[in-house]
Design a protein around this motif. Structure first.
Motif, PDB file in Angstrom:
ATOM      1  N   GLN A  20       0.836  -1.190   0.000  1.00 38.64           N
ATOM      2  CA  GLN A  20       0.000   0.000   0.000  1.00 38.64           C
ATOM      3  C   GLN A  20       0.882   1.255   0.000  1.00 38.64           C
ATOM      4  OE1 GLN A  20      -3.430  -0.312   2.897  1.00 38.64           O
ATOM      5  NE2 GLN A  20      -2.219  -2.046   3.634  1.00 38.64           N
ATOM      6  N   GLN A  25      -3.153   6.801   2.141  1.00 43.27           N
ATOM      7  CA  GLN A  25      -4.129   6.350   3.134  1.00 43.27           C
ATOM      8  C   GLN A  25      -4.955   7.551   3.587  1.00 43.27           C
ATOM      9  OE1 GLN A  25      -4.365   2.910   4.211  1.00 43.27           O
ATOM     10  NE2 GLN A  25      -3.163   2.856   2.320  1.00 43.27           N
ATOM     11  N   TRP A 186      -0.459   2.352  11.365  1.00 45.01           N
ATOM     12  CA  TRP A 186      -1.736   2.938  10.965  1.00 45.01           C
ATOM     13  C   TRP A 186      -2.868   2.416  11.834  1.00 45.01           C
ATOM     14  CZ3 TRP A 186      -3.508   6.802   8.071  1.00 45.01           C
ATOM     15  CH2 TRP A 186      -2.645   7.423   7.171  1.00 45.01           C
TER      16      TRP A 186
END
Length: 200
Positions: A20, A25, A186
């Protein structure tokens, strides 16, 4: 303070994010990169952001910041710092450097450092936590630019900092050291945000 530039480091590969992109994000519906670029822009200072290229997908999220392409980004943070400092206009007297994966930094935190800069003889200004742990951003006067253009590897400007007079500037809580570069970081940060939200 127009002679102080903000240099946002966003050329990394997010190699610890399991495929990712950490900077895309979303927080409150907005990519992390857009969040930090907006807060930097709100200072009123000229902002530059390093990216792997001008056409990289992250370029859609940097707002008014000027792109500095970093073709040798695989080297690490030093490549971004070298490219960013080299791109600064001659009129710039100091540069404030920070990574873009720090969600808690506020516009006022950046201004806090900028207001403490007092010209060519100013010490390097480095943000810390409220308990004194060094972090980001770091503000370098122009005398440091030559050294910043020569750093190598992925250790950033640590060696240069050891040679300089450094004044620490405490920011609230953990803002100066909270970075989100793994899925676990995260998840932990998002859980803390949910816990901090007052119940309706």
């Amino acid at each position: 303070m127009d002679n102080i530039a903000v240099l946002l480091l966003a050329a990394g590969a997010s190699s610890r994010m399991a495929g990712q992109d950490k900077l895309i994000q979303r927080i409150d519906g907005k990519p992390l990169l857009a969040r930090i670029c907006q807060r930097a822009d709100n200072t009123g200072l000229p902002c530059y952001v390093t990216l792997p290229s001008k056409t990289h997908p992250r370029a859609a999220h940097i707002g008014a910041a000027q792109i500095v392409p970093v073709p040798d980004t695989a080297e690490g943070m030093a490549a971004s710092i070298r490219a960013g400092v080299t791109a600064l206009p001659d009129a710039i007297d100091a540069v404030m450097i920070l990574p873009c994966d720090m969600p808690d930094l506020q516009t006022e935190d950046l201004l806090n450092l900028a207001r403490r800069f007092h010209g060519p003889d100013s010490p390097v200004l480095r943000a810390t936590t409220s308990t004194g742990t060094p972090g980001h951003p770091v503000l370098f006067p122009r005398r440091s630019f030559a050294g910043l253009r020569q750093i190598t590897g992925d250790q950033g400007a640590r060696a240069l900092l050891r040679q300089e007079t450094v004044q620490h500037v405490a920011l609230p809580g953990q803002r100066a050291v909270t970075d989100l570069d793994t899925p676990e970081a995260w998840a932990k940060w998002r859980a803390a945000q949910r816990q901090a939200q007052p119940e309706i």
